[in-house]
Each structure stands twice: as C-alpha cells, then as structure tokens.
Design a protein around this motif. Structure first.
Motif, PDB file in Angstrom:
ATOM      1  N   ARG A   3      43.503 -17.891 -26.070  1.00 42.01           N
ATOM      2  CA  ARG A   3      43.699 -16.766 -27.059  1.00 42.01           C
ATOM      3  C   ARG A   3      44.729 -15.624 -26.768  1.00 42.01           C
ATOM      4  O   ARG A   3      45.302 -15.305 -27.750  1.00 42.01           O
ATOM      5  CB  ARG A   3      42.367 -16.377 -27.404  1.00 42.01           C
ATOM      6  N   LEU A   4      44.466 -15.441 -25.810  1.00 43.36           N
ATOM      7  CA  LEU A   4      45.337 -14.244 -25.156  1.00 43.36           C
ATOM      8  C   LEU A   4      46.942 -14.637 -25.238  1.00 43.36           C
ATOM      9  O   LEU A   4      47.627 -13.832 -25.795  1.00 43.36           O
ATOM     10  CB  LEU A   4      45.377 -13.741 -23.886  1.00 43.36           C
ATOM     11  N   VAL A   5      47.131 -15.422 -24.931  1.00 40.08           N
ATOM     12  CA  VAL A   5      48.605 -16.200 -24.952  1.00 40.08           C
ATOM     13  C   VAL A   5      49.187 -16.313 -26.203  1.00 40.08           C
ATOM     14  O   VAL A   5      50.100 -16.089 -26.720  1.00 40.08           O
ATOM     15  CB  VAL A   5      48.883 -17.288 -23.926  1.00 40.08           C
ATOM     16  N   ALA A   6      48.119 -17.169 -26.758  1.00 39.75           N
ATOM     17  CA  ALA A   6      48.566 -17.751 -28.225  1.00 39.75           C
ATOM     18  C   ALA A   6      48.757 -16.534 -29.215  1.00 39.75           C
ATOM     19  O   ALA A   6      49.587 -16.620 -30.257  1.00 39.75           O
ATOM     20  CB  ALA A   6      47.320 -18.741 -29.047  1.00 39.75           C
ATOM     21  N   ASN A   7      48.090 -15.313 -29.149  1.00 38.80           N
ATOM     22  CA  ASN A   7      48.289 -14.335 -29.880  1.00 38.80           C
ATOM     23  C   ASN A   7      49.032 -13.104 -29.430  1.00 38.80           C
ATOM     24  O   ASN A   7      49.050 -12.105 -30.207  1.00 38.80           O
ATOM     25  CB  ASN A   7      46.698 -13.567 -30.420  1.00 38.80           C
ATOM     26  N   ALA A   8      49.930 -13.328 -28.345  1.00 39.79           N
ATOM     27  CA  ALA A   8      50.736 -12.592 -27.858  1.00 39.79           C
ATOM     28  C   ALA A   8      52.041 -12.114 -29.189  1.00 39.79           C
ATOM     29  O   ALA A   8      52.610 -13.109 -29.589  1.00 39.79           O
ATOM     30  CB  ALA A   8      51.383 -12.776 -26.628  1.00 39.79           C
ATOM     31  N   ALA A   9      52.396 -10.938 -29.076  1.00 47.17           N
ATOM     32  CA  ALA A   9      53.412 -10.555 -30.074  1.00 47.17           C
ATOM     33  C   ALA A   9      54.612 -10.654 -29.479  1.00 47.17           C
ATOM     34  O   ALA A   9      55.774 -10.696 -30.268  1.00 47.17           O
ATOM     35  CB  ALA A   9      53.299  -9.285 -30.624  1.00 47.17           C
ATOM     36  N   GLY A  10      54.731 -10.495 -27.984  1.00 49.09           N
ATOM     37  CA  GLY A  10      56.085 -10.294 -27.260  1.00 49.09           C
ATOM     38  C   GLY A  10      55.877 -10.593 -25.678  1.00 49.09           C
ATOM     39  O   GLY A  10      54.601 -10.491 -25.200  1.00 49.09           O
ATOM     40  N   LEU A  11      56.923 -11.059 -25.061  1.00 46.14           N
ATOM     41  CA  LEU A  11      56.622 -11.333 -23.608  1.00 46.14           C
ATOM     42  C   LEU A  11      58.194 -10.246 -22.744  1.00 46.14           C
ATOM     43  O   LEU A  11      58.539  -9.788 -23.702  1.00 46.14           O
ATOM     44  CB  LEU A  11      56.967 -12.811 -23.287  1.00 46.14           C
ATOM     45  N   SER A  12      57.733 -10.157 -21.516  1.00 49.40           N
ATOM     46  CA  SER A  12      58.643  -9.179 -21.037  1.00 49.40           C
ATOM     47  C   SER A  12      59.987  -9.929 -20.810  1.00 49.40           C
ATOM     48  O   SER A  12      60.098 -11.014 -20.668  1.00 49.40           O
ATOM     49  CB  SER A  12      57.987  -8.905 -19.466  1.00 49.40           C
ATOM     50  N   PRO A  13      61.013  -8.852 -20.829  1.00 54.12           N
ATOM     51  CA  PRO A  13      62.386  -9.521 -20.334  1.00 54.12           C
ATOM     52  C   PRO A  13      62.254 -10.317 -19.236  1.00 54.12           C
ATOM     53  O   PRO A  13      63.104 -11.366 -19.217  1.00 54.12           O
ATOM     54  CB  PRO A  13      62.966  -8.103 -20.150  1.00 54.12           C
ATOM     55  N   ALA A  14      61.613 -10.329 -18.167  1.00 46.98           N
ATOM     56  CA  ALA A  14      61.432 -11.017 -16.875  1.00 46.98           C
ATOM     57  C   ALA A  14      61.235 -12.554 -17.108  1.00 46.98           C
ATOM     58  O   ALA A  14      61.902 -13.280 -16.969  1.00 46.98           O
ATOM     59  CB  ALA A  14      61.042 -10.286 -15.712  1.00 46.98           C
ATOM     60  N   THR A  15      60.163 -12.426 -18.120  1.00 48.14           N
ATOM     61  CA  THR A  15      59.783 -13.639 -18.586  1.00 48.14           C
ATOM     62  C   THR A  15      60.647 -14.513 -19.427  1.00 48.14           C
ATOM     63  O   THR A  15      60.858 -15.794 -19.303  1.00 48.14           O
ATOM     64  CB  THR A  15      58.354 -13.613 -19.329  1.00 48.14           C
ATOM     65  N   ILE A  16      61.148 -13.848 -20.438  1.00 47.76           N
ATOM     66  CA  ILE A  16      62.311 -14.469 -21.067  1.00 47.76           C
ATOM     67  C   ILE A  16      63.539 -14.722 -20.355  1.00 47.76           C
ATOM     68  O   ILE A  16      64.005 -15.868 -20.421  1.00 47.76           O
ATOM     69  CB  ILE A  16      62.600 -13.354 -22.319  1.00 47.76           C
ATOM     70  N   ARG A  17      63.702 -14.179 -19.256  1.00 45.81           N
ATOM     71  CA  ARG A  17      65.008 -14.730 -18.541  1.00 45.81           C
ATOM     72  C   ARG A  17      64.497 -15.755 -17.751  1.00 45.81           C
ATOM     73  O   ARG A  17      65.384 -16.826 -17.588  1.00 45.81           O
ATOM     74  CB  ARG A  17      65.071 -13.537 -17.346  1.00 45.81           C
ATOM     75  N   LEU A  18      63.391 -15.970 -17.138  1.00 48.05           N
ATOM     76  CA  LEU A  18      62.718 -17.045 -16.552  1.00 48.05           C
ATOM     77  C   LEU A  18      62.852 -18.510 -17.350  1.00 48.05           C
ATOM     78  O   LEU A  18      63.156 -19.271 -17.249  1.00 48.05           O
ATOM     79  CB  LEU A  18      61.574 -17.027 -16.150  1.00 48.05           C
ATOM     80  N   PHE A  19      62.526 -18.154 -18.574  1.00 48.95           N
ATOM     81  CA  PHE A  19      62.357 -19.201 -19.807  1.00 48.95           C
ATOM     82  C   PHE A  19      63.757 -19.687 -19.968  1.00 48.95           C
ATOM     83  O   PHE A  19      63.896 -20.789 -20.311  1.00 48.95           O
ATOM     84  CB  PHE A  19      61.655 -18.621 -21.173  1.00 48.95           C
ATOM     85  N   ASP A  20      64.639 -18.658 -20.207  1.00 53.43           N
ATOM     86  CA  ASP A  20      66.200 -19.001 -20.366  1.00 53.43           C
ATOM     87  C   ASP A  20      66.640 -19.965 -19.193  1.00 53.43           C
ATOM     88  O   ASP A  20      67.332 -20.960 -19.408  1.00 53.43           O
ATOM     89  CB  ASP A  20      67.062 -17.755 -20.572  1.00 53.43           C
ATOM     90  N   GLU A  21      66.179 -19.773 -18.032  1.00 48.68           N
ATOM     91  CA  GLU A  21      66.722 -20.558 -16.833  1.00 48.68           C
ATOM     92  C   GLU A  21      66.060 -21.750 -17.077  1.00 48.68           C
ATOM     93  O   GLU A  21      66.795 -22.736 -16.623  1.00 48.68           O
ATOM     94  CB  GLU A  21      66.138 -20.002 -15.603  1.00 48.68           C
ATOM     95  N   GLU A  22      64.892 -22.138 -17.560  1.00 44.08           N
ATOM     96  CA  GLU A  22      64.410 -23.396 -17.697  1.00 44.08           C
ATOM     97  C   GLU A  22      65.072 -24.154 -18.848  1.00 44.08           C
ATOM     98  O   GLU A  22      65.469 -25.315 -18.799  1.00 44.08           O
ATOM     99  CB  GLU A  22      62.746 -23.346 -18.263  1.00 44.08           C
ATOM    100  N   LEU A  23      65.529 -23.385 -20.000  1.00 45.27           N
ATOM    101  CA  LEU A  23      66.242 -24.160 -20.913  1.00 45.27           C
ATOM    102  C   LEU A  23      67.685 -24.613 -20.436  1.00 45.27           C
ATOM    103  O   LEU A  23      68.165 -25.659 -20.715  1.00 45.27           O
ATOM    104  CB  LEU A  23      66.594 -23.024 -21.891  1.00 45.27           C
TER     105      LEU A  23
END
Length: 220
Positions: free
Chosen positions: A102-122
């Motif tokens: 529930r915490l993750v599903a309802n999150a409104a935004g993530l940190s820049p560090a997490t987004i950078r890691l996500f971009d590395e995965e993509l």
C-alpha cells in the motif's frame, strides 16, 4: 527509550522509525503525532525534515524500493534471470513491512537517486534489444503485478489468521455441496491464486510474454 539513548533526529532516523511504527500499528495507525511521540519530540520538529505527511510516505516507499536492490543485470546475467531476481527481491521487500505494498502503490513520487537507478535498468534492457518503450512497459507491468499480488497477500493476512490450507478446505467443503467440479479439483491439486507457486506462475507468464513481444519487435 530514554532521552540519552535516542538517536539524533534526522530524515534517515525519521523514515526508519516510521517504518518500524507501521510494522506495529499499520499504515492507518501512522500519524505525525504518533511518530513524533515515538521519536520523543514535538510534531513541529518533524517538519524540519519533511514538509508533509505525503512526503514522509513517499520517503518510506522509496526506502522499501531501494531495499530490494536496483540496477542493471549482473555481468553475464540474462534479462530474464535479472527480471526474475529483481521481482523476487521486490516482493520480499514489500512483504518485509506491514502495508508495504500500500505504501509503494500510493506513493506520489520517488527520489532522484531511485529514478536514476530505474533509468540504468531501462538502459540495460535497451542494450538487450528492447526499445525504450518496451523496456518501460516491461518493468512497469512487472511492478504493477507484484504490487497487486502483495496487496492481496497483505490484505489476506490482516483479514484472517487462518492458514491458507484451512481457507481452501473451507472453500472445498462448499464446493462439495454441488458447485463446480473443476474448481474443486483445482483446489484438491493444491491450486491457489496466492503463495510462492502462484507468484512464480504469474511472473513466468509475464517474462514469457515479454520474450515473445521482444522477438516480434526485432523481427525483420
């Protein structure tokens, strides 16, 4: 906890304490006032580190995601094996905290560090032959599947203390009174829409479907 043993108040301490508090009282029981009491401070002191409760919830969700481990596949690891490992680690991280999904599903935004890691995965998936759009859809679909699966798992935990086998036995007893025989047979064979086997089945279906989509996208 005595005042001398209380850790210095910081954003990191605040998030860790909030996650421990959620484990005790659930997401619905988490309030800024209750968190402040747990930390031994007044509520206004928290706003030096978070501006709103939603920002706190987003930071908690971010911590759960990062705890699962992010980043591209290991050297020599296929994208299928990487996605399987990533999915299991993510599910385990969600299950590690009460109401984690529930915490993750309802999150409104993530940190820049997490987004950078996500971009590395993509980027890593693109290196495996994915288009950027297919890479995003693949990780997004897996994330949505895992969130939904764990949401149901955690809801079941809170609604009933019965073992899954006991619940299935109760359903089977109803079915034996004349309901559909195929469903009864499935239950007797150990079929369930929850549990590790069900999770792995859904995950394999997603990965196999992605492999087929990747093959189609690379076809001449």
């Amino acid at each position: 906890m005595s005042e001398t043993k209380r850790p210095a108040l910081s954003r990191h301490t605040l998030i860790e304490t909030a996650l421990r508090l959620v484990d005790q009282v659930g997401l619905d029981g988490l309030t800024v006032r209750r968190l402040a009491t747990e930390l031994g401070v007044k509520s206004p002191a928290l706003y030096w580190h978070i501006r709103t409760k939603q920002e706190l919830l987003d930071a908690m969700a971010d911590a759960i995601i990062l705890a699962a481990g992010m980043g591209p596949p290991r050297e020599g690891q296929s994208w299928q094996d990487w996605l399987t490992r990533r999915a299991h680690a993510y599910r385990a991280s969600l299950l590690a905290h009460r109401d984690g999904a529930r915490l993750v599903a309802n999150a409104a935004g993530l940190s820049p560090a997490t987004i950078r890691l996500f971009d590395e995965e993509l980027t890593a998936l693109v290196g495996c032959g994915f288009t950027p759009a297919l890479a995003l859809r693949t990780i997004g679909s897996c994330t949505s599947y895992i969130n939904g699966f764990v949401l149901r798992e955690q809801a079941e935990r809170q609604e009933s203390s019965d073992e899954p086998s006991q619940r299935l036995a109760a359903v089977a007893a109803l079915l034996e009174r004349g309901m559909d025989a195929t469903l009864l047979l499935a239950i007797r064979e150990g079929g369930s829409s929850l549990g590790d086997e069900a999770f792995d089945h859904g995950l394999r279906t997603l990965i196999d479907g992605t492999a087929a989509a990747l093959q189609r996208s690379n076809a001449p």
